[in-house]
Design a protein around this motif. Structure first.
Motif, PDB file in Angstrom:
ATOM      1  N   LEU A  34       7.242  21.869  -7.387  1.00 52.75           N
ATOM      2  CA  LEU A  34       8.554  21.697  -6.775  1.00 52.75           C
ATOM      3  C   LEU A  34       9.245  20.498  -7.406  1.00 52.75           C
ATOM      4  CD1 LEU A  34       7.571  22.288  -3.053  1.00 52.75           C
ATOM      5  CD2 LEU A  34       8.955  23.819  -4.475  1.00 52.75           C
ATOM      6  N   PRO A  35      10.545  20.605  -7.690  1.00 52.94           N
ATOM      7  CA  PRO A  35      11.246  19.516  -8.381  1.00 52.94           C
ATOM      8  C   PRO A  35      11.464  18.291  -7.506  1.00 52.94           C
ATOM      9  CG  PRO A  35      12.760  21.310  -7.871  1.00 52.94           C
ATOM     10  CD  PRO A  35      11.395  21.786  -7.494  1.00 52.94           C
ATOM     11  N   TYR A  36      11.397  17.138  -8.145  1.00 49.25           N
ATOM     12  CA  TYR A  36      11.645  15.859  -7.498  1.00 49.25           C
ATOM     13  C   TYR A  36      12.732  15.140  -8.287  1.00 49.25           C
ATOM     14  CZ  TYR A  36      10.752  11.005  -6.009  1.00 49.25           C
ATOM     15  OH  TYR A  36      10.889   9.714  -5.545  1.00 49.25           O
ATOM     16  N   VAL A  37      13.879  14.939  -7.656  1.00 54.31           N
ATOM     17  CA  VAL A  37      15.028  14.302  -8.314  1.00 54.31           C
ATOM     18  C   VAL A  37      15.341  12.999  -7.590  1.00 54.31           C
ATOM     19  CG1 VAL A  37      17.465  14.524  -8.943  1.00 54.31           C
ATOM     20  CG2 VAL A  37      15.959  16.531  -9.041  1.00 54.31           C
ATOM     21  N   VAL A  38      15.521  11.930  -8.354  1.00 54.84           N
ATOM     22  CA  VAL A  38      15.831  10.614  -7.791  1.00 54.84           C
ATOM     23  C   VAL A  38      17.240  10.209  -8.196  1.00 54.84           C
ATOM     24  CG1 VAL A  38      15.158   8.190  -7.677  1.00 54.84           C
ATOM     25  CG2 VAL A  38      13.407   9.949  -7.898  1.00 54.84           C
ATOM     26  N   TYR A  75       7.852   5.213  -6.269  1.00 57.77           N
ATOM     27  CA  TYR A  75       8.523   6.510  -6.133  1.00 57.77           C
ATOM     28  C   TYR A  75       9.889   6.601  -6.791  1.00 57.77           C
ATOM     29  CZ  TYR A  75      10.640   4.097  -2.089  1.00 57.77           C
ATOM     30  OH  TYR A  75      11.286   3.198  -1.275  1.00 57.77           O
ATOM     31  N   ALA A  76      10.570   5.477  -7.029  1.00 59.68           N
ATOM     32  CA  ALA A  76      11.934   5.543  -7.553  1.00 59.68           C
ATOM     33  C   ALA A  76      11.997   5.923  -9.026  1.00 59.68           C
ATOM     34  CB  ALA A  76      12.646   4.206  -7.342  1.00 59.68           C
ATOM     35  N   MET A  77      10.910   5.735  -9.759  1.00 60.51           N
ATOM     36  CA  MET A  77      10.938   6.012 -11.196  1.00 60.51           C
ATOM     37  C   MET A  77      10.035   7.174 -11.585  1.00 60.51           C
ATOM     38  SD  MET A  77      13.183   3.828 -12.045  1.00 60.51           S
ATOM     39  CE  MET A  77      13.189   3.926 -13.834  1.00 60.51           C
ATOM     40  N   MET A 119       0.809  -1.218   0.000  1.00 53.93           N
ATOM     41  CA  MET A 119       0.000   0.000   0.000  1.00 53.93           C
ATOM     42  C   MET A 119       0.844   1.270   0.000  1.00 53.93           C
ATOM     43  SD  MET A 119      -3.006  -1.138   2.675  1.00 53.93           S
ATOM     44  CE  MET A 119      -3.618   0.533   2.890  1.00 53.93           C
ATOM     45  N   GLN A 120       2.135   1.143   0.334  1.00 52.64           N
ATOM     46  CA  GLN A 120       3.018   2.324   0.336  1.00 52.64           C
ATOM     47  C   GLN A 120       3.328   2.786  -1.088  1.00 52.64           C
ATOM     48  OE1 GLN A 120       3.081   3.439   3.398  1.00 52.64           O
ATOM     49  NE2 GLN A 120       2.088   1.463   3.831  1.00 52.64           N
ATOM     50  N   MET A 121       3.106   1.912  -2.067  1.00 48.23           N
ATOM     51  CA  MET A 121       3.322   2.312  -3.460  1.00 48.23           C
ATOM     52  C   MET A 121       2.333   3.404  -3.881  1.00 48.23           C
ATOM     53  SD  MET A 121       4.061  -1.527  -4.895  1.00 48.23           S
ATOM     54  CE  MET A 121       4.095  -1.072  -6.624  1.00 48.23           C
ATOM     55  N   PRO A 122       1.017   3.176  -3.783  1.00 45.87           N
ATOM     56  CA  PRO A 122       0.089   4.267  -4.143  1.00 45.87           C
ATOM     57  C   PRO A 122       0.182   5.468  -3.207  1.00 45.87           C
ATOM     58  CG  PRO A 122      -1.103   2.394  -3.199  1.00 45.87           C
ATOM     59  CD  PRO A 122       0.292   1.927  -3.458  1.00 45.87           C
ATOM     60  N   GLY A 130       9.054  -3.298  -5.697  1.00 45.84           N
ATOM     61  CA  GLY A 130       7.991  -2.291  -5.667  1.00 45.84           C
ATOM     62  C   GLY A 130       8.480  -0.864  -5.615  1.00 45.84           C
ATOM     63  N   VAL A 131       9.728  -0.662  -5.215  1.00 44.99           N
ATOM     64  CA  VAL A 131      10.306   0.687  -5.195  1.00 44.99           C
ATOM     65  C   VAL A 131      10.383   1.250  -6.612  1.00 44.99           C
ATOM     66  CG1 VAL A 131      12.415   1.981  -4.690  1.00 44.99           C
ATOM     67  CG2 VAL A 131      11.589   0.278  -3.071  1.00 44.99           C
TER      68      VAL A 131
END
Length: 312
Positions: free
Chosen positions: A204-208, A222-224, A187-190, A217-218
């Motif tokens: 606001l920018p989001y950089v991974v 959020y990782a991609m 459930m942490q994915m959604p 599942g990462v």
């Protein structure tokens, strides 16, 4: 009387000089086991101070080893100064899970070893004189697995980013979802996707920055989803691992399949950078994305920007 004094002096000489030398020959001094670190790629023995100075990159082959989150944050933030962002507590063992041992016992052991509460650390500080919120995933904490605490940490980091109008940078390193939390982990994915959407709505920018390994599942959450996706060299980045895919399709996969360089060639990520170049690249990217001019040496910035308190 004179003879007794002479004999006593002789005994003192023997006990003070001779015996220590004999003991030094036969006694074994305890040598710390962590003075030398073996590179997992080439097998070279590396002195621990050299490893720390090189940000845990092998001087012989350039292999990027696991780096403790604290050392990464110190090397990233200006002057190594940052503040930690707290997240909401979660129920530690909601399913009363047990395999070879209880999940609650695994948590206690891992916390004792790592000194961390869970696998994600959220912090805020200045990177190139620009305030930034940074999340670092700790692979040494149960393989960096994504559980409820990790989900809460990401949400806390994004909320902090929105509150203080900072970019959000995330360093991922995970084996996937935490099986001991089952569906609650998935459930942490959604949850993380919704939080990232709110970050984008706030413009606001989001950089991974993908590190070795980023799997499961990462990578399906959020990782991609970064506006810009960077990666360290030779990092494994995938959903299902190469061995699982080979066993499924019964074919040999291409050399370097699912490594960061392979993904760069196929348009999955934007850039592969060695660890010592990541900070400078982030400084350039974040100033562009935030539409802020880069600070020039000698310039005096506004008092509210320079030395502003790092509130949490």
């Amino acid at each position: 009387m004179v003879k007794l004094i002479k004999k006593e002096r002789e005994m003192n000489w023997i006990s003070n000089y001779v015996r220590p030398k004999i003991n030094a020959i036969f006694s074994k001094k305890d040598t710390p086991e962590n003075l030398w670190i073996k590179c997992t790629a080439c097998g070279m023995m590396l002195f621990h101070r050299e490893v720390k100075d090189s940000l845990h990159v092998c001087n012989e082959c350039g292999h990027h080893m696991q780096i403790p989150p604290q050392e990464r944050l110190i090397s990233l933030f200006d002057g190594g100064i940052y503040s930690l962002i707290k997240s909401d507590d979660v129920m530690e063992d909601p399913l009363q899970f047990k395999d070879t041992k209880k999940y609650s016992e695994r948590l206690k052991e891992t916390r004792k070893i790592t000194g961390e509460k869970d696998a994600m650390i959220i912090s805020m500080g200045e990177v190139g004189k620009l305030r930034v919120t940074v999340a670092v995933q700790n692979f040494n904490f149960m393989g960096g697995s994504m559980g409820m605490a990790v989900g809460n940490s990401i949400i806390a980091g994004i909320n902090n980013s929105i509150k203080h109008r900072t970019p959000f940078v995330l360093f991922s390193a995970a084996g996937g979802a935490r099986m001991q939390e089952s569906i609650l982990s998935l459930m942490q994915m959604p949850r993380s996707i919704v939080a990232i959407q709110s970050l984008k709505e706030a413009r606001l920018p989001y950089v991974v920055v993908l590190t070795n390994p980023t799997t499961g599942g990462v990578t399906a959450s959020y990782a991609m989803l970064g506006d810009v996706t960077l990666a360290e060299p030779n990092a494994l980045i995938c959903f299902a691992g190469p061995r699982v895919i080979e066993q499924t399709i019964r074919e040999k996969l291409p050399e370097g399949f699912q490594k960061s360089e392979y993904l760069l060639d196929h348009g999955m990520i934007d850039q592969v950078l060695t660890r010592d170049k990541i900070k400078n690249e982030l400084i350039i990217l974040l100033h562009i994305l935030m539409k802020r001019p880069r600070a020039i040496r000698g310039n005096i910035r506004k008092s509210e920007e320079k030395g502003a308190p790092l509130d949490t």
